[in-house]
Structure formats: C-alpha cells, structure tokens
Design a protein around this motif. Sequence first.
Motif, PDB file in Angstrom:
ATOM      1  N   LEU A  24      56.684  14.313 -75.372  1.00 34.14           N
ATOM      2  CA  LEU A  24      56.580  13.150 -76.104  1.00 34.14           C
ATOM      3  C   LEU A  24      56.751  11.959 -75.104  1.00 34.14           C
ATOM      4  O   LEU A  24      56.932  12.108 -74.004  1.00 34.14           O
ATOM      5  N   PRO A  25      55.970  10.747 -75.536  1.00 37.98           N
ATOM      6  CA  PRO A  25      55.908   9.730 -74.472  1.00 37.98           C
ATOM      7  C   PRO A  25      57.245   9.069 -74.527  1.00 37.98           C
ATOM      8  O   PRO A  25      57.890   8.815 -75.532  1.00 37.98           O
ATOM      9  N   VAL A  26      57.622   8.594 -73.189  1.00 41.07           N
ATOM     10  CA  VAL A  26      59.038   8.119 -72.957  1.00 41.07           C
ATOM     11  C   VAL A  26      58.665   6.900 -71.936  1.00 41.07           C
ATOM     12  O   VAL A  26      58.003   7.132 -71.121  1.00 41.07           O
ATOM     13  N   HIS A  27      59.152   5.813 -72.741  1.00 44.15           N
ATOM     14  CA  HIS A  27      59.007   4.472 -71.763  1.00 44.15           C
ATOM     15  C   HIS A  27      60.351   3.942 -71.182  1.00 44.15           C
ATOM     16  O   HIS A  27      61.505   4.089 -71.984  1.00 44.15           O
ATOM     17  N   GLY A  28      60.457   3.976 -69.939  1.00 45.52           N
ATOM     18  CA  GLY A  28      61.644   3.441 -69.057  1.00 45.52           C
ATOM     19  C   GLY A  28      61.495   2.314 -68.188  1.00 45.52           C
ATOM     20  O   GLY A  28      60.501   2.097 -67.897  1.00 45.52           O
ATOM     21  N   ASP A  29      62.834   1.868 -67.738  1.00 43.36           N
ATOM     22  CA  ASP A  29      62.810   0.613 -66.821  1.00 43.36           C
ATOM     23  C   ASP A  29      64.037   0.596 -66.145  1.00 43.36           C
ATOM     24  O   ASP A  29      64.753   1.873 -66.266  1.00 43.36           O
ATOM     25  N   ASN A  30      64.500  -0.366 -65.673  1.00 45.64           N
ATOM     26  CA  ASN A  30      65.722  -0.201 -64.921  1.00 45.64           C
ATOM     27  C   ASN A  30      66.771  -0.135 -65.752  1.00 45.64           C
ATOM     28  O   ASN A  30      68.093   0.247 -65.347  1.00 45.64           O
ATOM     29  N   ARG A  31      66.730  -0.315 -67.241  1.00 42.55           N
ATOM     30  CA  ARG A  31      67.813  -0.075 -68.062  1.00 42.55           C
ATOM     31  C   ARG A  31      68.001   1.230 -68.387  1.00 42.55           C
ATOM     32  O   ARG A  31      69.259   1.433 -69.013  1.00 42.55           O
ATOM     33  N   PHE A  34      63.113   4.901 -73.570  1.00 44.16           N
ATOM     34  CA  PHE A  34      63.226   4.790 -74.661  1.00 44.16           C
ATOM     35  C   PHE A  34      62.094   5.755 -75.318  1.00 44.16           C
ATOM     36  O   PHE A  34      60.816   5.742 -74.804  1.00 44.16           O
ATOM     37  N   LYS A  35      62.324   6.463 -76.234  1.00 45.73           N
ATOM     38  CA  LYS A  35      61.280   7.500 -76.852  1.00 45.73           C
ATOM     39  C   LYS A  35      61.271   7.666 -78.440  1.00 45.73           C
ATOM     40  O   LYS A  35      62.223   7.133 -79.072  1.00 45.73           O
ATOM     41  N   GLU A  36      59.835   7.626 -79.136  1.00 42.35           N
ATOM     42  CA  GLU A  36      59.886   8.153 -80.362  1.00 42.35           C
ATOM     43  C   GLU A  36      60.095   9.612 -80.490  1.00 42.35           C
ATOM     44  O   GLU A  36      58.996  10.425 -80.194  1.00 42.35           O
ATOM     45  N   ASN A  37      61.046   9.887 -80.838  1.00 45.65           N
ATOM     46  CA  ASN A  37      61.373  11.370 -80.932  1.00 45.65           C
ATOM     47  C   ASN A  37      60.914  12.238 -82.131  1.00 45.65           C
ATOM     48  O   ASN A  37      60.541  13.332 -81.926  1.00 45.65           O
ATOM     49  N   TRP A  38      60.553  11.362 -83.155  1.00 46.36           N
ATOM     50  CA  TRP A  38      59.942  12.037 -84.263  1.00 46.36           C
ATOM     51  C   TRP A  38      59.077  10.677 -84.907  1.00 46.36           C
ATOM     52  O   TRP A  38      59.848   9.702 -85.359  1.00 46.36           O
ATOM     53  N   GLN A  39      57.889  10.985 -85.055  1.00 38.58           N
ATOM     54  CA  GLN A  39      56.996  10.144 -85.692  1.00 38.58           C
ATOM     55  C   GLN A  39      55.991  10.814 -86.452  1.00 38.58           C
ATOM     56  O   GLN A  39      55.182  11.513 -86.162  1.00 38.58           O
TER      57      GLN A  39
END
Length: 469
Positions: A24-31, A34-39
């Motif tokens: 799954l694509p996971v998008h992250g930063d210093n906070r 976030f990911k779309e667990n089910w799309q």
Amino acid sequence: MTIEFSKKLRATETAIPGVVVYDLPVHGDNRGWFKENWQREKMLALGLPDFTPVQNNISFNEKAGTTRGIHAEPWDKYVAVATGRIFGAWVDLREGPSFGAVFSTELDASQAIFIPRGVGNAFQTLEDNTAYTYLVNDHWSADAQGQYTFLNLADETANIAWPIPLGNAELSDKDKSHPRLPDVTPMPGKKTLVLGADGQLGKALRKAYAGDASVEFAGRADFDLTVDASYTGRNWKNYTSIINAAAYTAVDTAETQEGRAAAWALNVTAVTRLARVATDYRVTLVHVSSDYVFDGTQALHSETEPFTPLGVYGQTKAAGDAVVGVVPRHYLVRTSWVIGEGNNFVRTMANLAGRGVRPSVVNDQIGRLSFTEDIAAGIRHLVDSGATYGTYNLSNDGAPQSWADIAADVYEISGADRDAVTGVDTGTYFAGKEAAPRPLNSALDLGKIKASGFAPADAGLRLREYLGR
C-alpha cells in the motif's frame, strides 16, 4: 522496522489460491503517515474480488508475542496492520486440492492481505501496541462461530516458523486446544442450487453436474417458488449460485385468466424474489429466457434487441428478464424451441412418423432447436469460466429452419417419407383455435456465447443423436 513511504500499490499472489498480498502507498512526513487502507476502485483494478465488505473490526495487542489463530471463518476478509508489525500465517482449510497449503510473511502498516472464506488466519505481534484490522463481508454473530474451522497453532504438518516460540508467546486457552490437521474437518465450499430440477432443462442440468457434491437440485416439492417459506427457510450465505430452470411455459394457457395469473406468479413475482436473494447475498443468478420476448420481425435476434413480446407468456418472460438484469451478478440465458427429456415437438413428430400419420406443420415460423444438454453445458460454461455477467443467446447452431422443415427431418431420420409432412402458414394452422401469438422468426445470434469460448453443437447433429440415429 521503518515503514517504506511512497511505494506503488501492488498485488502479489501467494501459494494459497485466492490469498493475495498488497503493498500500500504510505505517505509520511515529520508529523507521521497517511495511507489509503482500502480503496475499492484501485483494488478492483488490481484484481481484488468485489467482496462488498460490511463490517470493520480491530484487534489491539498490547505486547509483542501475542499470537492468535488459526481460525478459518465463513466469510472473506481483507486484513491490514494499522500500527506495529506482525508475523502472519495462513493455512488453507477449504475442501479441495489446496487443503493444508501454508503461506507466511511479515506485514507492517504499508501492507494488507486478502483472505478468502475458509482460509485459516493467524498472526503473532512483533512489536508492542500493535493493531490488526479486519474488513469482512458478513456481519459477525454468535451463530456464525459454529461455522468456523480451526487448526492448532503448533500443528506439525503446517510447521509454521513462529518468530517467537509458542512456549514464550501469549496464547488463549482455546487456541491451544484446537485440533491438528488430520483431525480438521475441511470447510465445505459454497453450493450451487438448481431450481426446477425435475423439468426438461432441470434433468439435463442433473446430468451436467452429475457427481458434483457442491450442486443441490430442487424440484417443486423441494422448493416451490410460489411459497414464502422456500425463500426464508434456507441459509443463502452458503450458496454461490442459483440456476433457475423453473418457468411457466404453457404459452396458450397463459392467455386465459387462470393461466395469466399463474404465468405472472412464476415468471415474474418468483423471479423478483430470487433476484432479491441474489442481490442481498451476493449470489450469481442464472435465469433462462425465451425467444418469445421478441415479436419475430428481426432476421436474427441479438442480446441487445429491445423487448417486443406479442402474448402473455412473452410479456411475463420479458418482465422477468428486466428484473434479472438489475442483479449485479447474473447470467440471462436466452434460448428457443427447447427439446429435452419428456414431451416435446420432436417426440411428437417421431411418434406420428411411426404411426404413418401425414401431419400439417407450420412452415412460416423460423428458428433453431435448443437441446437441453447444450443449454445445460452452456450454463455450466458461463458459471465455471467466470464469463462477463449479462445476457447470452444460447440455442443449437446451424441454418435456421421452419417447424415443417424440422418435422420432415424427423420423418426422414425415423425412416418415414419426409414428403408426408405438409407445410401450412401460422394463420391457417391456428384458424378457429384459441392460441397465443407466436414470433415468426426466433433465430438467435450466437456470436456472444461463441466469443465466450462455448461452441453450441449443430442442431441437425443433435437431432440425429436424439432420435438414436
């Protein structure tokens, strides 16, 4: 373990049929991330079954080494790690050749896995405060637990290499007591229900599915489509397909007051109830239609031709077809001039030939015979091959003929004089008789069923076989 950010959505098949791992694509930063667990749209494009989930469950595990399973449940599930990391193990506990197959892997929050009904699911947490999510396509209930199949976590045949030895892991007493593989009763597959199993087509379907324990056959005594209890007294969650071979087919009687009511009850009201069942329980509905939904003015009827029924029977079949057309998973099999085990036109002509009768037979109604063995084989082909849902014309192949042509062929094959058959037009034949209107051309375009990989046999060949010649 650090989550890998910005991976592409990807599906990977495993050693267990139907079990698929998803990156799954996971998008992250210093906070955080976030990911779309089910799309749904993206997952379907990757080949994930449209399993229509209805409930989301979360298993929170406080300590590393918490181990749960191996549980096979009577529904499909899409599972993922919300936070933390796990070692997952899956064992196929379904009836069939893959029974006992094992797959294991580590999963973090950037991965998910689809587990079909009947595949045992187990996991062991590798980090504290791990949450494991289940997206399932049936509602959990206490009654459903009686349909679970279990396998012991320490089963020697599965031989799962638990990262944390089970002696040092946190297990429930129930999981410790589950049986070893030789003592496991495999979870049976879902079934196909054939309705109208004592009619001409029903008998052919019995032969087509002979020896297949996953197919149930129900005649009117077993499943009366006009009775409420038939629909409410069965656990539809245990079925994958319904093949409806039942219908009201008394074309002329349908024009009477009593016949009209009976035709609408069986061909429309009952079909509507089957459509509701199929929609609510994600069951594939196979329904048999008729050339009588058309007025016979086209030279060759395609699957997309608008309905133009002439009489009550055709009107009820057209109405039933319209209902079936809105079922998400349906095969509408349109046929014509059905010949099978029992009384029919070919048997009547053969009997007349044997008695030396010289009949008058309609010569301006054109079409092709449809032998029930080929209709049954075509239905099985559509279901087994997973052909695209929709409407399929299905008759035997060959040049269209009139009823008089076919009668003459029957006479000749039976050893009688084909010239003993006299052709007459429909108006002359039915003069002074109470009869329903018939389409003059019933020939069906067979291009779509052939494109699906099924080639109907030639009608002339089947006629000779049917008459034992």
